[in-house]
Design a protein around this motif. Structure first.
Motif, PDB file in Angstrom:
ATOM      1  N   PRO A 166       0.829  -1.212   0.000  1.00 42.39           N
ATOM      2  CA  PRO A 166       0.000   0.000   0.000  1.00 42.39           C
ATOM      3  C   PRO A 166       0.860   1.257   0.000  1.00 42.39           C
ATOM      4  CG  PRO A 166       0.051  -0.978   2.188  1.00 42.39           C
ATOM      5  CD  PRO A 166       0.782  -1.931   1.286  1.00 42.39           C
ATOM      6  N   GLU A 167       0.252   2.340  -0.398  1.00 39.50           N
ATOM      7  CA  GLU A 167       0.966   3.624  -0.381  1.00 39.50           C
ATOM      8  C   GLU A 167       1.357   3.962   1.049  1.00 39.50           C
ATOM      9  OE1 GLU A 167       0.240   8.321  -1.596  1.00 39.50           O
ATOM     10  OE2 GLU A 167      -1.307   6.799  -1.987  1.00 39.50           O
ATOM     11  N   ARG A 168       2.623   4.312   1.221  1.00 45.12           N
ATOM     12  CA  ARG A 168       3.175   4.533   2.557  1.00 45.12           C
ATOM     13  C   ARG A 168       2.389   5.612   3.313  1.00 45.12           C
ATOM     14  NH1 ARG A 168       7.780   2.799   4.915  1.00 45.12           N
ATOM     15  NH2 ARG A 168       8.854   4.109   6.441  1.00 45.12           N
ATOM     16  N   TYR A 169       1.981   5.280   4.531  1.00 47.21           N
ATOM     17  CA  TYR A 169       1.265   6.150   5.455  1.00 47.21           C
ATOM     18  C   TYR A 169      -0.150   6.498   4.975  1.00 47.21           C
ATOM     19  CZ  TYR A 169       5.874   6.570   7.548  1.00 47.21           C
ATOM     20  OH  TYR A 169       7.095   6.286   8.104  1.00 47.21           O
ATOM     21  N   SER A 170      -0.643   5.790   3.982  1.00 51.88           N
ATOM     22  CA  SER A 170      -2.041   5.958   3.598  1.00 51.88           C
ATOM     23  C   SER A 170      -2.918   5.294   4.658  1.00 51.88           C
ATOM     24  CB  SER A 170      -2.306   5.321   2.233  1.00 51.88           C
ATOM     25  OG  SER A 170      -2.130   3.909   2.312  1.00 51.88           O
ATOM     26  N   VAL A 171      -4.242   5.546   4.584  1.00 45.07           N
ATOM     27  CA  VAL A 171      -5.166   4.908   5.530  1.00 45.07           C
ATOM     28  C   VAL A 171      -5.057   3.393   5.414  1.00 45.07           C
ATOM     29  CG1 VAL A 171      -7.602   4.583   6.104  1.00 45.07           C
ATOM     30  CG2 VAL A 171      -6.758   6.870   5.520  1.00 45.07           C
ATOM     31  N   GLU A 172      -4.936   2.902   4.180  1.00 43.97           N
ATOM     32  CA  GLU A 172      -4.836   1.457   3.964  1.00 43.97           C
ATOM     33  C   GLU A 172      -3.555   0.913   4.581  1.00 43.97           C
ATOM     34  OE1 GLU A 172      -6.509  -1.102   0.278  1.00 43.97           O
ATOM     35  OE2 GLU A 172      -4.856   0.252  -0.206  1.00 43.97           O
ATOM     36  N   ASP A 173      -2.469   1.625   4.403  1.00 43.69           N
ATOM     37  CA  ASP A 173      -1.182   1.195   4.965  1.00 43.69           C
ATOM     38  C   ASP A 173      -1.256   1.136   6.490  1.00 43.69           C
ATOM     39  OD1 ASP A 173       1.590   0.567   5.105  1.00 43.69           O
ATOM     40  OD2 ASP A 173       2.056   2.682   5.447  1.00 43.69           O
ATOM     41  N   LEU A 174      -1.826   2.168   7.089  1.00 43.93           N
ATOM     42  CA  LEU A 174      -1.931   2.197   8.552  1.00 43.93           C
ATOM     43  C   LEU A 174      -2.824   1.077   9.066  1.00 43.93           C
ATOM     44  CD1 LEU A 174      -2.225   6.061   9.095  1.00 43.93           C
ATOM     45  CD2 LEU A 174      -0.209   4.612   9.445  1.00 43.93           C
ATOM     46  N   LYS A 181      -5.400  -8.929  -0.714  1.00 45.31           N
ATOM     47  CA  LYS A 181      -4.687  -7.836  -0.048  1.00 45.31           C
ATOM     48  C   LYS A 181      -4.304  -8.217   1.377  1.00 45.31           C
ATOM     49  CE  LYS A 181      -6.157  -3.605  -2.395  1.00 45.31           C
ATOM     50  NZ  LYS A 181      -6.849  -2.293  -2.218  1.00 45.31           N
ATOM     51  N   TRP A 241      -0.449  -8.333   2.455  1.00 44.69           N
ATOM     52  CA  TRP A 241       0.013  -7.220   3.276  1.00 44.69           C
ATOM     53  C   TRP A 241      -0.025  -7.500   4.775  1.00 44.69           C
ATOM     54  CZ3 TRP A 241      -3.057  -2.954   0.156  1.00 44.69           C
ATOM     55  CH2 TRP A 241      -2.488  -2.845  -1.110  1.00 44.69           C
TER      56      TRP A 241
END
Length: 586
Positions: A313-321, A529, A533
């Protein structure tokens, strides 16, 4: 309008020993090549209401088949009931194969024409089974039924959990289906039309249709889609979404102004028949169309999806967090679950993890751990894995029976067996088996498998050895030559196809002509996902990123190696397939 054609009325048996009624309209004259059209009726209806299609299409050199789906018309079972939509899709596969064999044609000579619910079954079959038929004509597919009652689906799902199986009566009346008054009257008075539909089928229909629409790029068959512009029964947008995502190079869409849901029974239906006839004629005028899967691991939606998952996921995105929090929670609390702890220690895709999932006995170091373990073992993926084991055992036993019937010795090899539980469960006590050779690259799996063989008293004819499932020459040199090869849960762990080709080529060299290969596939997964992840692999302790292969791609690799698929099973969620193929003569 041609002369009316009188059907033959017969029955055929499905693999679960259900006898279904069907009609056959033999060709009135022979053509240059066989032409077979298999028709699938709308929900609640039956094959008798399709007579006008044969008469009005006017294709005298074509043999037509149409069934009464289980629970419909003159076929047995409670009205509107099937054990599952997946069982009905399997019925479709078996009926089309039966029709081709009965008419002495190949699958490549068959065109499928399906309406409404029948069109959803046909589209799901095309997605899940990748049949090599000539093409599809899908008419007003019921990808999303208009229920008109707010929160109807969640309400039905809740009632099903509370009440179990029950039936819902259709609100549809003849006047909402067609402007043709004769068809309206025949619909309202036909004693073989049944109003009820089982709630499990209604909910399965919605869930499965959503999966097929979302993943329609897996379908590569030439397809014509006819949409009724004034349809009171089903929504139009999912039909358009499905069409736009189709990966076929030969596809066409027509929206018919003023048409109600019974597209092929409308007053001006000659407009639909003209388009159908033109499309079908064009299919038979060209060679069967097959997609080239040679570079599928580089240039395909599946390859693109794998690369996106691999990037994370994109770093520090909501999904990443969110996924960071999930991983942290699994390591902090999840380790109280025996299954989660085993996954972190050996890999969530390891033979040890799979054997634990097969046993399906929640364990943990605390009450919370046992609850986490129960939730973990009940995830859709692990439920699918257990169903895959059942399907493996079914096809293994079917393959043994087929080899015995042909007078062949039964020598079994599984090239990546994990602990080997599914093979041993399938073959324990089967006296026809002369040799079982289980192989795996992991020394831990080999040791555990040897213990399982000894514990079952099977050491006299079964053994476990270390081996490389991707080493072509090593597999080709297996002696004595196996007559039944098995490869399960392996290829989806590796994105590139060359290793798969090497593995299948080695098996093809080892298995004698007439021998059998059983192989698994993973054309779709609802948790890609989460797996990529949050979970780790046995290969290197890094992220477990899977590349789904469409069934068409998997079957193409098997066919390229020299095998021809003859049977397939798939779970209700459409996650895992198990297929059986016969080694062709060289």
């Amino acid at each position: 309008m041609t002369d009316l054609r009188t059907p033959l009325e017969r029955q055929f048996s499905t693999s679960d020993n259900t006898t279904l009624f069907y009609r056959c309209w033999p060709a009135q004259r022979a053509g240059i090549t066989p032409k077979v059209i298999v028709l699938f009726h709308r929900g609640h209806e039956h094959s008798g209401r399709l007579q006008h299609i044969i008469d009005e299409l006017g294709m005298p050199d074509t043999t037509f088949y149409a069934w009464d789906a289980r629970g419909h018309g003159r076929s047995p079972g409670p009205r509107g009931f099937s054990p599952s939509l997946a069982r009905s899709v399997q019925d479709v596969d078996e009926f089309v194969r039966f029709a081709a064999a009965d008419s002495k044609a190949g699958l490549e000579d068959v065109v499928v024409v399906a309406q409404s619910v029948g069109a959803v079954l046909a589209a799901t079959w095309a997605h899940d089974y990748a049949p090599p038929v000539r093409g599809l004509v899908l008419v007003s597919p019921a990808f999303k039924v208009k229920l008109y009652v707010p929160f109807a689906r969640p309400g039905l799902a809740l009632m099903q959990r509370l009440r179990g199986l029950f039936y819902v009566n259709s609100y549809v009346k003849g006047k909402y289906l067609t402007h043709d008054e004769e068809r309206v009257e025949s619909f309202n008075s036909d004693p073989l039309i049944s109003r009820p539909i089982a709630v499990n089928i209604l909910l399965d229909l919605y869930k499965t249709a959503r999966r097929i629409v979302d993943d329609a790029n897996a379908i590569t068959l030439p397809t014509q889609l006819l949409i009724s512009a004034e349809d009171y029964v089903v929504h139009r947008q999912p039909q358009i979404d499905f069409f736009q995502r189709l990966r076929s190079t030969h596809k066409e869409l027509h929206i018919l102004p003023g048409f109600f849901h019974d597209t092929l029974g409308e007053k001006e239906r000659h407009l639909a028949f003209d388009k159908m006839r033109s499309f079908i004629d064009s299919l038979y005028a060209m060679p069967p169309q097959r997609v080239d899967y040679q570079n599928e691991d580089r240039w395909s939606p599946g390859a693109d999806a794998w690369r996106i998952l691999s990037a994370g996921p994109e770093r520090y995105s909501v999904e990443d967090l969110a996924y960071r929090a999930l991983r942290y929670g699994m390591k902090l609390l999840g380790r109280q679950s025996t299954g989660v702890r085993l996954g972190f220690e050996t890999g969530f895709d390891s033979g040890s993890t799979l054997d634990y999932v097969y046993r399906n006995q929640p364990q943990g170091s605390s009450a919370l751990g046992r609850q986490i373990d129960k939730f973990y073992l009940n995830s859709p993926g692990w439920q699918g894995i257990r169903q895959r084991k059942i399907h493996l055992q079914m096809l293994i036993q079917q393959a043994v029976a087929q080899l015995v019937e042909q007078g062949k010795a039964v020598r079994v090899v599984d090239i990546a067996a994990g602990h080997g539980r599914y093979v041993l469960d399938a073959l324990e006590g089967v006296t026809a088996v002369s040799e079982i050779r289980l192989r795996d690259y992991s020394e831990l799996n080999v040791a555990q498998g040897q213990q399982m063989i000894a514990a079952r008293g099977m050491a006299e004819y079964a053994r476990f050895e270390r081996g490389d499932a991707f080493h072509r020459d090593e597999l080709a040199a297996l002696t004595p030559r196996p007559t039944l090869g098995i490869v399960s849960g392996l290829y989806e762990l590796f994105p590139e196809n060359q290793r798969v080709r090497d593995s299948l080529a080695g098996l093809a060299a080892a298995i004698e002509p007439g021998g059998i290969l059983i192989y698994t596939g993973q054309p779709w997964h609802p948790q890609l996902k989460t797996i990529a992840w949050a979970l780790t692999s046995h290969k290197d302790g890094k992220a477990w990123v899977m590349r789904v292969r469409t069934q068409g791609e998997m079957d193409a690799l098997v066919r390229e190696a020299g095998f021809e698929k003859c049977a397939q099973l798939i779970d209700n969620e459409g996650i895992f397939t198990v297929s059986m193929a016969v080694r062709c003569e060289r």
